[in-house]
Design an enzyme around this catalytic site. Structure first.
Site, PDB file in Angstrom:
ATOM      1  N   SER A 268      37.272  30.062  80.572  1.00  0.00           N
ATOM      2  CA  SER A 268      38.279  29.492  81.673  1.00  0.00           C
ATOM      3  C   SER A 268      38.563  30.556  82.658  1.00  0.00           C
ATOM      4  O   SER A 268      38.866  32.040  82.325  1.00  0.00           O
ATOM      5  CB  SER A 268      39.488  29.141  80.854  1.00  0.00           C
ATOM      6  OG  SER A 268      40.540  28.605  81.930  1.00  0.00           O
TER       7      SER A 268
ATOM      8  N   TYR B  67      47.312  30.588  76.137  1.00  0.00           N
ATOM      9  CA  TYR B  67      45.732  29.854  76.614  1.00  0.00           C
ATOM     10  C   TYR B  67      45.008  30.970  77.253  1.00  0.00           C
ATOM     11  O   TYR B  67      44.032  31.229  76.749  1.00  0.00           O
ATOM     12  CB  TYR B  67      45.907  28.783  77.294  1.00  0.00           C
ATOM     13  CG  TYR B  67      44.591  28.158  77.756  1.00  0.00           C
ATOM     14  CD1 TYR B  67      43.892  27.459  76.845  1.00  0.00           C
ATOM     15  CD2 TYR B  67      44.149  28.140  79.178  1.00  0.00           C
ATOM     16  CE1 TYR B  67      42.776  26.853  77.289  1.00  0.00           C
ATOM     17  CE2 TYR B  67      42.868  27.950  79.308  1.00  0.00           C
ATOM     18  CZ  TYR B  67      42.287  27.072  78.636  1.00  0.00           C
ATOM     19  OH  TYR B  67      40.973  26.313  78.832  1.00  0.00           O
TER      20      TYR B  67
END
Length: 246
Positions: A141, A155
């Site tokens: 990501s 995250y």
């Protein structure tokens, strides 16, 4: 045009929906025989298998929890037992987007277990079965290095760990002519992060091209990295985000 992945054996985790499903379809369209996993989306997995088969491709689905080490080990052994492996795509992942103080133990453990440990275990178990010229591709990501809003710290940490893992494995696997790369999407229109969702306007304002990505745009990069055209690309983390993290 000859299929780029003809006679290749591929394994994709988290492949029933979103980016994973697009990856499965693209790899199968290029000739790969694809096995993909899903956690709970049984109906979506069945629909995907049917779509691939209706277009002449090969795909099969297996229910696997990517945080369960034993399930991952059995999966890899079953998929590679007869013909080995050529392509591994570690796509299974997820996150709870909340400020650190609001995250409970279960949420933190789940992100680490699936995003980090699940990725490590998948690649570790697959490594002995990967043939020369194999490809390992992780779906990371842009949050690994760009976090403009509160709530993405843990995250983002897990995705930064994946980027670091890829750099090390590129050196470790390179002598076997196996490349390891990391695809880092920004905001992409999926069920989990819809382009018309509650935070979509804020995210869109941060993307220079003015729109969310499409799952096929991410999958096309994965397919390129899986092909012989990408032989020299190794140890790279590549943003696919329309300039979001620039």
């Amino acid at each position: 045009m000859e299929s780029r992945l003809k006679e290749k054996r591929a394994l994709v985790t988290g492949g029933a929906r979103g980016i994973g499903a697009a990856v499965v379809e693209n790899l199968a369209a290029e000739g790969a025989d694809v096995t993909f996993t899903y956690a709970t989306s049984h109906a979506a997995a069945e629909r995907l298998v049917k779509r691939v088969q209706e277009t002449g491709g090969r795909a099969s689905a297996v229910a696997v929890d990517s945080s369960d080490r034993d399930q991952l080990r059995r999966l890899v052994e079953d998929v590679s037992s007869s013909a080995g492996l050529d392509i591994v795509v570690a796509n299974a992942g997820g996150g709870t987007i909340k400020p650190l103080a609001e995250l409970d133990d279960a949420a933190i453990d789940r992100m680490i277990d699936v995003n980090v440990r699940g990725t490590v275990d998948l690649i570790r178990f697959a490594s002995p079965h990967l043939r020369p010229g194999g490809r390992v591709i992780t779906i990371g990501s842009a949050s690994a290095h760009y976090m403009p809003d509160d709530g993405t710290s843990v995250y983002g940490m897990t995705k930064a760990a994946v980027a670091g893992l890829v750099q090390g494995l590129a050196r470790e696997f390179g002598p076997r002519q196996i490349t390891v790369n990391n695809v880092q999407p920004g905001p992409v229109n999926t069920d989990a992060n819809p382009a018309d969702g509650p935070v979509s306007d804020r995210l869109r304002s941060l993307i220079p091209i003015g729109r969310f990505g499409r799952v096929g745009e991410v999958a096309s990069l994965v397919t390129y990295l899986a092909s012989d055209a990408a032989t020299l690309v190794n140890g790279a983390s590549i943003d696919v985000d329309g300039g979001y993290s620039s």
